[in-house]
Design a protein around this motif. Structure first.
Motif, PDB file in Angstrom:
ATOM      1  N   GLY A  39       0.776  -1.223   0.000  1.00 30.84           N
ATOM      2  CA  GLY A  39       0.000   0.000   0.000  1.00 30.84           C
ATOM      3  C   GLY A  39       0.811   1.277   0.000  1.00 30.84           C
ATOM      4  O   GLY A  39       0.257   2.369   0.035  1.00 30.84           O
ATOM      5  N   GLY A  40       2.141   1.170  -0.003  1.00 30.16           N
ATOM      6  CA  GLY A  40       2.963   2.367  -0.106  1.00 30.16           C
ATOM      7  C   GLY A  40       3.041   3.204   1.148  1.00 30.16           C
ATOM      8  O   GLY A  40       3.410   4.374   1.087  1.00 30.16           O
ATOM      9  N   VAL A  41       2.704   2.644   2.317  1.00 29.70           N
ATOM     10  CA  VAL A  41       2.775   3.425   3.546  1.00 29.70           C
ATOM     11  C   VAL A  41       4.177   3.348   4.128  1.00 29.70           C
ATOM     12  O   VAL A  41       4.870   2.346   4.004  1.00 29.70           O
ATOM     13  CB  VAL A  41       1.747   2.941   4.582  1.00 29.70           C
ATOM     14  CG1 VAL A  41       0.335   3.134   4.063  1.00 29.70           C
ATOM     15  CG2 VAL A  41       1.971   1.476   4.946  1.00 29.70           C
ATOM     16  N   MET A  42       4.595   4.432   4.773  1.00 25.82           N
ATOM     17  CA  MET A  42       5.942   4.476   5.333  1.00 25.82           C
ATOM     18  C   MET A  42       5.982   4.061   6.798  1.00 25.82           C
ATOM     19  O   MET A  42       7.039   3.771   7.338  1.00 25.82           O
ATOM     20  CB  MET A  42       6.542   5.868   5.175  1.00 25.82           C
ATOM     21  CG  MET A  42       8.041   5.896   5.425  1.00 25.82           C
ATOM     22  SD  MET A  42       8.765   7.479   5.016  1.00 25.82           S
ATOM     23  CE  MET A  42      10.444   7.207   5.598  1.00 25.82           C
ATOM     24  N   GLY A  43       4.820   4.021   7.454  1.00 23.11           N
ATOM     25  CA  GLY A  43       4.801   3.605   8.841  1.00 23.11           C
ATOM     26  C   GLY A  43       3.399   3.244   9.285  1.00 23.11           C
ATOM     27  O   GLY A  43       2.415   3.540   8.602  1.00 23.11           O
ATOM     28  N   HIS A  44       3.306   2.580  10.448  1.00 21.10           N
ATOM     29  CA  HIS A  44       1.990   2.294  11.011  1.00 21.10           C
ATOM     30  C   HIS A  44       2.088   2.152  12.524  1.00 21.10           C
ATOM     31  O   HIS A  44       3.169   1.951  13.082  1.00 21.10           O
ATOM     32  CB  HIS A  44       1.366   1.029  10.386  1.00 21.10           C
ATOM     33  CG  HIS A  44       1.900  -0.257  10.953  1.00 21.10           C
ATOM     34  ND1 HIS A  44       2.682  -1.111  10.221  1.00 21.10           N
ATOM     35  CD2 HIS A  44       1.760  -0.844  12.186  1.00 21.10           C
ATOM     36  CE1 HIS A  44       3.000  -2.162  10.970  1.00 21.10           C
ATOM     37  NE2 HIS A  44       2.469  -2.028  12.163  1.00 21.10           N
ATOM     38  N   TYR A  45       0.922   2.278  13.158  1.00 22.26           N
ATOM     39  CA  TYR A  45       0.820   2.111  14.613  1.00 22.26           C
ATOM     40  C   TYR A  45      -0.288   1.118  14.921  1.00 22.26           C
ATOM     41  O   TYR A  45      -1.357   1.152  14.304  1.00 22.26           O
ATOM     42  CB  TYR A  45       0.498   3.448  15.284  1.00 22.26           C
ATOM     43  CG  TYR A  45       0.100   3.295  16.749  1.00 22.26           C
ATOM     44  CD1 TYR A  45       1.058   3.051  17.722  1.00 22.26           C
ATOM     45  CD2 TYR A  45      -1.230   3.379  17.137  1.00 22.26           C
ATOM     46  CE1 TYR A  45       0.693   2.893  19.052  1.00 22.26           C
ATOM     47  CE2 TYR A  45      -1.606   3.222  18.468  1.00 22.26           C
ATOM     48  CZ  TYR A  45      -0.638   2.981  19.424  1.00 22.26           C
ATOM     49  OH  TYR A  45      -0.995   2.824  20.731  1.00 22.26           O
ATOM     50  N   VAL A  46      -0.032   0.219  15.869  1.00 22.12           N
ATOM     51  CA  VAL A  46      -1.041  -0.724  16.348  1.00 22.12           C
ATOM     52  C   VAL A  46      -1.012  -0.688  17.873  1.00 22.12           C
ATOM     53  O   VAL A  46       0.050  -0.838  18.488  1.00 22.12           O
ATOM     54  CB  VAL A  46      -0.773  -2.163  15.859  1.00 22.12           C
ATOM     55  CG1 VAL A  46      -1.893  -3.081  16.325  1.00 22.12           C
ATOM     56  CG2 VAL A  46      -0.637  -2.204  14.351  1.00 22.12           C
ATOM     57  N   GLU A  47      -2.169  -0.485  18.473  1.00 23.23           N
ATOM     58  CA  GLU A  47      -2.236  -0.383  19.933  1.00 23.23           C
ATOM     59  C   GLU A  47      -2.125  -1.765  20.589  1.00 23.23           C
ATOM     60  O   GLU A  47      -2.629  -2.763  20.069  1.00 23.23           O
ATOM     61  CB  GLU A  47      -3.547   0.297  20.362  1.00 23.23           C
ATOM     62  CG  GLU A  47      -4.804  -0.530  20.198  1.00 23.23           C
ATOM     63  CD  GLU A  47      -5.331  -0.551  18.783  1.00 23.23           C
ATOM     64  OE1 GLU A  47      -6.386  -1.173  18.546  1.00 23.23           O
ATOM     65  OE2 GLU A  47      -4.689   0.073  17.896  1.00 23.23           O
ATOM     66  N   ASP A  48      -1.441  -1.821  21.727  1.00 26.66           N
ATOM     67  CA  ASP A  48      -1.358  -3.030  22.579  1.00 26.66           C
ATOM     68  C   ASP A  48      -1.047  -4.296  21.795  1.00 26.66           C
ATOM     69  O   ASP A  48      -1.583  -5.372  22.078  1.00 26.66           O
ATOM     70  CB  ASP A  48      -2.669  -3.221  23.355  1.00 26.66           C
ATOM     71  CG  ASP A  48      -2.893  -2.125  24.384  1.00 26.66           C
ATOM     72  OD1 ASP A  48      -1.917  -1.456  24.764  1.00 26.66           O
ATOM     73  OD2 ASP A  48      -4.055  -1.937  24.798  1.00 26.66           O
TER      74      ASP A  48
END
Length: 273
Positions: A39-48
């Motif tokens: 998807g071409g994303v440079m970063g992501h966040y996932v909680e817990d």
């Protein structure tokens, strides 16, 4: 120090620096990773996402190594702080549905000095499913970034040699320009950064010389001494040309489709590989 330790120690140093500078050192610890994503994303966040044997939980912030080497240091820091704002919202705010960037998140981004934008440039919407951002000149993020430059070490000591080009190249925009053009987020900017609208910003003298090395157009691979030229990852072909056997009408589609022309009732055949 081994390569893995060098890289993750550097990421932790960046997180700690911006946590102290922009979030009053309030953000809980997270698991910092590098992970290739689609998807071409440079970063992501996932909680817990993570938990240890004592039941303690930690969120996850991940950077996509495929883009880092062809990015500017400031862009890597932007991505990290972007995800840190998601972490802040999870801990202290009210996040909305998965992957959506709501007004609370947008206000926090503006508060820390990053203007959210669907385009990565002035004029883009500040909320939405897919969101980029750009630094506000002289804002907290911009000042914290300049403070980071006082450390002459390699902030990202290892990069992926099969890097691919970034999808966009955001620029630093003066606060007055945003207000005068009445871009989305202008009211929020005025609320959090009134002083930025009445003063002109210039980098601190102690980092002026360092900006020659860490300028806004220099990519990460150039910051690593004696680094070999980066091979560019080949882009896979997704569209192929087909021609009708009867009337020579051309269409484009994925490999292996079976289509018939309505005009002459002949099949379309693959014309290129």
């Amino acid at each position: 120090m081994k390569p893995s330790n060098q890289l993750f120690s550097a990421l932790q140093t960046l997180f700690d620096h911006f946590n102290k500078a922009l979030f009053d050192d309030r953000l809980p610890v997270v698991m910092l990773l590098v992970q290739r994503e689609g998807g071409g994303v440079m970063g992501h966040y996932v909680e817990d996402r993570w938990m240890n044997g004592q039941g303690e939980k930690a969120g996850e912030i991940s950077l996509n190594p495929a883009f880092v080497a062809k990015s500017r240091l400031i862009e890597v820091c932007q991505t990290l702080v972007h995800e840190m704002c998601h972490h802040w919202q999870e801990c202290f705010g009210k996040p909305s549905r998965k992957c959506y960037h709501n007004k609370e998140w947008a206000r926090k981004m503006i508060e820390v000095g990053l203007m959210p934008s669907t385009t990565g440039e002035p004029g883009g919407a500040i909320t939405g499913q897919t969101m980029s951002d750009y630094p506000i000149e002289g804002g907290p993020f911009h000042v914290a970034y300049h403070a980071l430059l006082q450390d002459k070490g390699d902030h990202i000591p290892w990069v992926d040699r099969m890097a691919i080009d970034r999808l966009y190249h955001p620029t630093v925009v003066a606060a007055n320009d945003i207000i005068e053009e009445d871009h989305p987020g202008a009211k929020e900017l005025a609320q959090y950064h009134e002083t930025l609208l009445t003063t002109e910003y210039s980098p601190p003298p102690e980092v002026a010389a360092l900006e020659v090395r860490f300028n806004d157009s220099q990519i990460m691979s150039e910051l690593i001494e004696d680094f070999l030229p980066l091979p560019v990852a080949a882009k896979s072909k997704t569209r192929y040309r087909y021609i009708c056997e009867g009337c020579d009408l051309k269409i484009y589609g994925k490999l292996g489709i079976s289509v018939q022309c309505n005009e002459c009732e002949r099949d379309f055949i693959l014309s290129d590989q």
